[in-house]
Motif scaffolding. Sequence first.
Motif, PDB file in Angstrom:
ATOM      1  N   SER A  92       8.393  -5.903   8.276  1.00  0.00           N
ATOM      2  CA  SER A  92       7.793  -6.719   9.205  1.00  0.00           C
ATOM      3  C   SER A  92       7.062  -6.014  10.290  1.00  0.00           C
ATOM      4  N   VAL A  93       6.208  -6.361  10.873  1.00  0.00           N
ATOM      5  CA  VAL A  93       5.513  -5.494  11.891  1.00  0.00           C
ATOM      6  C   VAL A  93       4.851  -6.630  13.010  1.00  0.00           C
ATOM      7  N   ARG A  94       4.842  -6.187  14.043  1.00  0.00           N
ATOM      8  CA  ARG A  94       4.259  -7.058  15.325  1.00  0.00           C
ATOM      9  C   ARG A  94       2.965  -5.963  15.575  1.00  0.00           C
ATOM     10  N   PHE A  95       2.000  -6.503  16.310  1.00  0.00           N
ATOM     11  CA  PHE A  95       0.613  -5.815  16.513  1.00  0.00           C
ATOM     12  C   PHE A  95       0.071  -6.348  17.787  1.00  0.00           C
ATOM     13  N   ALA A  96      -0.943  -5.940  18.152  1.00  0.00           N
ATOM     14  CA  ALA A  96      -1.888  -6.038  19.138  1.00  0.00           C
ATOM     15  C   ALA A  96      -3.163  -5.378  18.729  1.00  0.00           C
ATOM     16  N   TYR A  97      -4.418  -6.322  18.811  1.00  0.00           N
ATOM     17  CA  TYR A  97      -5.550  -5.779  18.663  1.00  0.00           C
ATOM     18  C   TYR A  97      -6.639  -6.335  19.905  1.00  0.00           C
ATOM     19  N   GLU A  98      -7.601  -5.575  20.003  1.00  0.00           N
ATOM     20  CA  GLU A  98      -8.745  -5.962  21.136  1.00  0.00           C
ATOM     21  C   GLU A  98      -9.900  -6.052  20.520  1.00  0.00           C
ATOM     22  N   TRP A  99     -10.757  -6.754  20.935  1.00  0.00           N
ATOM     23  CA  TRP A  99     -12.139  -7.018  20.445  1.00  0.00           C
ATOM     24  C   TRP A  99     -12.957  -7.617  21.274  1.00  0.00           C
ATOM     25  N   HIS A 100     -14.179  -7.696  21.142  1.00  0.00           N
ATOM     26  CA  HIS A 100     -15.230  -8.492  21.986  1.00  0.00           C
ATOM     27  C   HIS A 100     -16.062  -9.281  21.175  1.00  0.00           C
ATOM     28  N   ASP A 101     -16.527 -10.410  21.496  1.00  0.00           N
ATOM     29  CA  ASP A 101     -17.221 -11.318  20.616  1.00  0.00           C
ATOM     30  C   ASP A 101     -18.729 -11.042  21.091  1.00  0.00           C
ATOM     31  N   ASN A 102     -19.688 -11.691  20.228  1.00  0.00           N
ATOM     32  CA  ASN A 102     -21.125 -11.369  20.730  1.00  0.00           C
ATOM     33  C   ASN A 102     -21.684 -11.767  22.069  1.00  0.00           C
ATOM     34  N   THR A 103     -20.829 -12.344  22.567  1.00  0.00           N
ATOM     35  CA  THR A 103     -21.170 -12.786  24.085  1.00  0.00           C
ATOM     36  C   THR A 103     -20.804 -11.667  25.114  1.00  0.00           C
ATOM     37  N   GLY A 104     -20.090 -10.805  24.728  1.00  0.00           N
ATOM     38  CA  GLY A 104     -19.401  -9.669  25.371  1.00  0.00           C
ATOM     39  C   GLY A 104     -18.007 -10.173  25.982  1.00  0.00           C
ATOM     40  N   GLN A 105     -17.519 -11.291  25.902  1.00  0.00           N
ATOM     41  CA  GLN A 105     -16.172 -11.805  26.121  1.00  0.00           C
ATOM     42  C   GLN A 105     -15.008 -10.886  25.200  1.00  0.00           C
ATOM     43  N   TRP A 106     -14.162 -10.294  25.898  1.00  0.00           N
ATOM     44  CA  TRP A 106     -13.061  -9.536  25.553  1.00  0.00           C
ATOM     45  C   TRP A 106     -11.858 -10.251  24.987  1.00  0.00           C
ATOM     46  N   ARG A 108      -7.606 -10.264  23.420  1.00  0.00           N
ATOM     47  CA  ARG A 108      -6.325  -9.540  22.834  1.00  0.00           C
ATOM     48  C   ARG A 108      -5.932 -10.289  22.091  1.00  0.00           C
ATOM     49  N   SER A 109      -5.459 -10.014  20.821  1.00  0.00           N
ATOM     50  CA  SER A 109      -4.739 -10.907  19.980  1.00  0.00           C
ATOM     51  C   SER A 109      -3.553 -10.164  19.297  1.00  0.00           C
ATOM     52  N   TYR A 110      -2.608 -11.047  19.448  1.00  0.00           N
ATOM     53  CA  TYR A 110      -1.362 -10.582  19.158  1.00  0.00           C
ATOM     54  C   TYR A 110      -0.452 -11.389  18.210  1.00  0.00           C
ATOM     55  N   GLY A 111       0.503 -10.740  17.394  1.00  0.00           N
ATOM     56  CA  GLY A 111       0.992 -11.298  16.223  1.00  0.00           C
ATOM     57  C   GLY A 111       1.820 -10.594  15.478  1.00  0.00           C
ATOM     58  N   ASN A 112       2.538 -11.013  14.411  1.00  0.00           N
ATOM     59  CA  ASN A 112       3.442 -10.240  13.742  1.00  0.00           C
ATOM     60  C   ASN A 112       2.909 -10.775  11.980  1.00  0.00           C
ATOM     61  N   GLU A 113       3.346  -9.927  11.446  1.00  0.00           N
ATOM     62  CA  GLU A 113       3.183  -9.900   9.892  1.00  0.00           C
ATOM     63  C   GLU A 113       4.294  -9.525   9.133  1.00  0.00           C
ATOM     64  N   ALA A 128       0.399 -13.561   8.242  1.00  0.00           N
ATOM     65  CA  ALA A 128       0.086 -13.132   9.687  1.00  0.00           C
ATOM     66  C   ALA A 128      -0.011 -14.336  10.350  1.00  0.00           C
ATOM     67  N   SER A 129       0.798 -14.326  11.499  1.00  0.00           N
ATOM     68  CA  SER A 129       0.440 -15.237  12.755  1.00  0.00           C
ATOM     69  C   SER A 129       0.026 -14.497  13.807  1.00  0.00           C
ATOM     70  N   ILE A 130      -1.096 -15.085  14.531  1.00  0.00           N
ATOM     71  CA  ILE A 130      -1.815 -14.396  15.411  1.00  0.00           C
ATOM     72  C   ILE A 130      -2.292 -15.401  16.693  1.00  0.00           C
ATOM     73  N   ASN A 131      -2.191 -15.022  17.449  1.00  0.00           N
ATOM     74  CA  ASN A 131      -2.706 -15.689  18.812  1.00  0.00           C
ATOM     75  C   ASN A 131      -3.565 -14.851  19.652  1.00  0.00           C
ATOM     76  N   ASP A 132      -4.651 -15.383  20.390  1.00  0.00           N
ATOM     77  CA  ASP A 132      -5.701 -14.824  21.001  1.00  0.00           C
ATOM     78  C   ASP A 132      -5.620 -14.997  22.403  1.00  0.00           C
ATOM     79  N   GLN A 133      -5.909 -14.180  23.312  1.00  0.00           N
ATOM     80  CA  GLN A 133      -5.787 -14.369  24.533  1.00  0.00           C
ATOM     81  C   GLN A 133      -7.403 -13.507  25.476  1.00  0.00           C
ATOM     82  N   ALA A 134      -7.920 -14.482  26.193  1.00  0.00           N
ATOM     83  CA  ALA A 134      -9.059 -13.785  26.701  1.00  0.00           C
ATOM     84  C   ALA A 134      -8.763 -12.905  27.841  1.00  0.00           C
TER      85      ALA A 134
END
Length: 144
Positions: A92-106, A108-113, A128-134
């Motif tokens: 079981s892991v927890r994770f966070a990842y960051e990314w931006h969309d094509n509009t430039g909005q960043w 952070r996606s959190y979750g566990n697997e 995987a369960s994932i939630n996104d935060q602008a």
Amino acid sequence: MSQLSFPYNRPPLPPFTAESARLKVQAAEDAWNTRDPERVALAYTPDCEWRNRDRFLHGRGEITAFLREKWSRELDYRLRKELWAFTGNRISVRFAYEWHDNTGQWWRSYGNEQWEFAANGLMSRRYASINDQAITEEARRLLS
């Protein structure tokens, strides 16, 4: 088609120890940060079962297509994974990842697997369960 012949072993193999589970998690983080769908998909059994958010996938072909689409819209993706728990052939892991969309909005996606592995070390199930935060670009924590 991969040059690897199947079946093959992908160490570390279950049953996991604290050390081998950490190595497996780090290998997954490293692979996902390449953003190479074909490379990432090789870590899964040919008939792997996935749940990613509200999507259900079966097999490497669907996983590869999903990852191609994901990384075409989740730009400059950067991931960190942390071992949460392990036993036998499960991690079981927890994770966070960051990314931006094509509009430039960043984002952070959190979750566990929850992962389950075949005896040869390939992942046979991933849920995987994932939630996104602008976030603002200045709020990023996972810099390359």
